[in-house]
Scaffold this active site. Sequence first.
Site, short mmCIF file in Angstrom:
data_model
loop_
_atom_site.label_atom_id
_atom_site.label_comp_id
_atom_site.label_asym_id
_atom_site.label_seq_id
_atom_site.Cartn_x
_atom_site.Cartn_y
_atom_site.Cartn_z
N ASP A 97 -37.79 46.97 -23.40
CA ASP A 97 -36.53 46.66 -23.09
C ASP A 97 -36.16 46.96 -21.58
OD1 ASP A 97 -36.38 49.35 -23.52
OD2 ASP A 97 -35.43 49.52 -25.32
N ASN A 153 -29.60 56.58 -34.40
CA ASN A 153 -29.34 55.59 -35.44
C ASN A 153 -30.36 54.81 -36.01
OD1 ASN A 153 -29.46 53.74 -33.42
ND2 ASN A 153 -27.63 52.99 -33.40
N HIS A 195 -32.62 53.13 -34.16
CA HIS A 195 -33.00 51.94 -33.55
C HIS A 195 -34.26 52.01 -32.90
CE1 HIS A 195 -30.66 53.74 -29.71
NE2 HIS A 195 -31.88 52.92 -29.29
N GLU A 212 -30.64 47.54 -32.72
CA GLU A 212 -29.70 48.29 -33.23
C GLU A 212 -29.57 48.06 -34.93
OE1 GLU A 212 -28.31 50.74 -32.07
OE2 GLU A 212 -27.37 50.22 -30.00
C1 GLP Z 1 -32.97 54.28 -25.71
C2 GLP Z 1 -34.22 53.23 -25.79
C3 GLP Z 1 -35.25 53.62 -26.90
C4 GLP Z 1 -35.33 55.10 -27.04
C5 GLP Z 1 -33.95 55.69 -27.08
C6 GLP Z 1 -34.19 57.10 -27.61
O1 GLP Z 1 -32.10 53.38 -26.65
N1 GLP Z 1 -33.97 51.88 -25.49
O2 GLP Z 1 -36.48 52.91 -26.69
O3 GLP Z 1 -36.27 55.22 -28.00
O4 GLP Z 1 -33.07 55.39 -26.19
O5 GLP Z 1 -34.07 57.85 -26.38
P1 GLP Z 1 -34.63 59.35 -25.98
O6 GLP Z 1 -35.76 59.38 -26.14
O7 GLP Z 1 -33.87 59.79 -24.69
O8 GLP Z 1 -34.00 60.16 -27.42
#
Ligand code: GLP
Length: 236
Positions: A63, A129, A131, A136
Site C-alpha cells: 500500500d 483493528n 486491518h 479496513e
Molecule cells: C499501517 C499499514 C499496515 C500495518 C499497520 C500497522 O496501517 N498500512 O500494513 O500493518 O499500519 O503498523 P505498525 O506495524 O506500525 O503497528
Amino acid sequence: MKIITVKDQVEGGKKAFDLIKNAMGNHEIKTLGLATGSTPKTLYKEMVTSNLDFRNLQSINLDEYVGLPANNSQSYHFFMEEHLFKAKPFKINYIPNGVAENIEAECIRYNKIIDENPVDIQILGIGENAHIGFNEPGSSFGSETREVALTESTIKANSRNFENISDVPTHAISMGIKSIMHAKKIILLAFGEKKAEAVKQTITGPISEDIPSSVLQLHPDVTLIVDQAAASKIDA
Ligand code: GLP
C-alpha cells in the site's frame, strides 16, 4: 495457521528472516510481498545486515498513502528506501504511486502488476483493528487494489509517525484482500500488547469482513510470528 511465539520483536524479525532465507535457498521465491509500519523493521534490519543478495528478486508492496510523493519522509516509498532498498537493491520494486494523476487508473495498473507477478511470500503487519494492508474492517474479501478511506482509529494509530494528526493522509491505495490471499505463503508479524486483541480475532474470531485478518484462517500457509504481549489474549 502456524503460530511461533518469540521473546520480542528482534527475535521475531530473525525468525521471519530465516523463513525468507530458507525459501531463497530452495529457490522458492521470485516475488516477495512487503509491508510497512514499525512491525517489519527488525526483519528488514536482518535483511540489510545479511549477506543475502536480493537482486534476482522483485518486491511488491501492499500500500501507499494517497497524496504523499516518494520524497515525503512519511510515504511508504520513503520508508522502504530507508529501511531496505537503499542497502539491498532488488531487480524491481513495485509500490503504488500515491500521487498519480488518476488514482483509479493507478489502482488498475497496480492490480495488473500483482496478477502478473504472483507473490511467493507475503509479509504482513496488522492494525489494532485487524486491518491488513489498508483493508479496513468492512473490506470485501473479494477486494482488489483500490483507493480506500482510512478509519479514524487507523489515522489516530498512524499519527504517531506524523507531526500533527491533521497531516495523516485520509486515503490510501491498498492491495485488496483477494490479492493478499493469492500469495503462496503469508508471514504475519505482530508485536506488543496493542495488537493482542487483533491477534486473538485473527486466530479464533469469526471469519468476517468486519475482522479483515480473520480471512487468513482460510489460507493454507500462514505463519504468525508474535511476541508474548501480542499473544497474551490468544487463550483468554
Ligand atoms: C499501517 C499499514 C499496515 C500495518 C499497520 C500497522 O496501517 N498500512 O500494513 O500493518 O499500519 O503498523 P505498525 O506495524 O506500525 O503497528
